[in-house]
Design an enzyme around this catalytic site. Structure first.
Site, PDB file in Angstrom:
ATOM      1  CG  HIS A 251      -5.136   1.569 -18.974  1.00 32.84           C
ATOM      2  ND1 HIS A 251      -3.844   1.356 -19.416  1.00 32.84           N
ATOM      3  CD2 HIS A 251      -5.586   2.654 -19.658  1.00 32.84           C
ATOM      4  CE1 HIS A 251      -3.528   2.261 -20.338  1.00 32.84           C
ATOM      5  NE2 HIS A 251      -4.568   3.068 -20.486  1.00 32.84           N
TER       6      HIS A 251
ATOM      7  CD  GLU B  21      -5.678  -1.119   4.448  1.00 34.12           C
ATOM      8  OE1 GLU B  21      -4.661  -0.855   3.763  1.00 34.12           O
ATOM      9  OE2 GLU B  21      -5.621  -1.438   5.646  1.00 34.12           O
TER      10      GLU B  21
HETATM   11  O1  LIG Z   1      -1.835  -2.816   5.018  1.00 37.88           O
HETATM   12  C1  LIG Z   1      -2.300  -2.567   6.146  1.00 37.88           C
HETATM   13  C2  LIG Z   1      -2.570  -1.192   6.621  1.00 37.88           C
HETATM   14  O2  LIG Z   1      -1.580  -0.304   6.257  1.00 37.88           O
HETATM   15  C3  LIG Z   1      -2.887  -1.107   8.093  1.00 37.88           C
HETATM   16  O3  LIG Z   1      -3.601   0.076   8.258  1.00 37.88           O
HETATM   17  C4  LIG Z   1      -1.662  -1.093   8.995  1.00 37.88           C
HETATM   18  O4  LIG Z   1      -0.913  -2.280   8.852  1.00 37.88           O
HETATM   19  C5  LIG Z   1      -2.067  -0.895  10.470  1.00 37.88           C
HETATM   20  O5  LIG Z   1      -0.909  -0.792  11.229  1.00 37.88           O
HETATM   21  P1  LIG Z   1      -0.978  -0.603  12.814  1.00 37.88           P
HETATM   22  O6  LIG Z   1      -1.756  -1.774  13.364  1.00 37.88           O
HETATM   23  O7  LIG Z   1       0.459  -0.616  13.239  1.00 37.88           O
HETATM   24  O8  LIG Z   1      -1.673   0.686  13.097  1.00 37.88           O
END
Ligand SMILES: O=C[C@H](O)[C@H](O)[C@H](O)COP(=O)(O)O
Length: 156
Positions: free
Chosen positions: A99, A72
């Site tokens: 900062h 994100e």
């Molecule tokens: O960096 C990405 C986030 O943590 C996502 O929310 C995560 O990769 C989602 O994982 P999944 O598709 O296994 O629920």
């Protein structure tokens, strides 16, 4: 304060929780989605949309939420002018504002309880940028982003 929030499926519960809490204390919250749980949805559309809205609305802040917050943060930082910081405790949330003048906070919903994440986000939203030397560094990043010209390395 105007606050834009976005997530993916992993961040949906925390996004919904925070959006209500922040609205209840008087913030103007815009939820860019998702509105419903879809385990196959992807964070980039929501996080990029949230970041674009924050950049276009001076004085606003944003919160992007996923399982870890990593993707994100990366997605939001692809938007020119955005500065997103992964915040994972109260101290680093304050530093992100003091900062880095971070415009968006990225939060990993799988890393915190709802109330812990609320405390961390509250610290982010209530801390001011300190300016001074930190502005100089942000200006260097902004110039690089606009021109593609890296800041000069110091000569020894
Ligand atoms: O960096 C990405 C986030 O943590 C996502 O929310 C995560 O990769 C989602 O994982 P999944 O598709 O296994 O629920």
């Amino acid at each position: 304060m105007r606050i834009y929030v976005g997530s993916d499926h992993a961040g949906l519960e925390l996004k919904t929780y925070l959006a209500k809490k922040l609205s209840d204390i008087g913030h103007e919250v815009t939820d860019v989605g998702p509105a419903t749980y879809d385990a196959e949805d992807d964070y980039p559309p929501f996080c990029i949309d949230a970041a674009r809205r924050v950049v276009a609305d001076e004085g606003s802040l944003g919160i992007v939420i996923g399982g870890s917050g990593n993707g994100e943060q990366i997605a939001a930082n692809k938007v020119p002018g955005a500065r997103a910081a992964l915040i994972w405790n109260v101290h680093i949330a304050r530093l992100a504002r003091q900062h880095n003048n971070a415009l968006l906070a990225a939060v990993g919903s799988r890393m915190h309880t709802l109330t812990e994440a609320e405390r961390i986000v509250h610290a982010f939203l209530t801390t001011e940028f300190e300016g001074g030397r930190h502005q100089r560094r942000i200006d260097q990043l902004a110039h690089y982003e606009c021109s593609g010209q890296p800041p000069a390395l110091p000569t020894s």
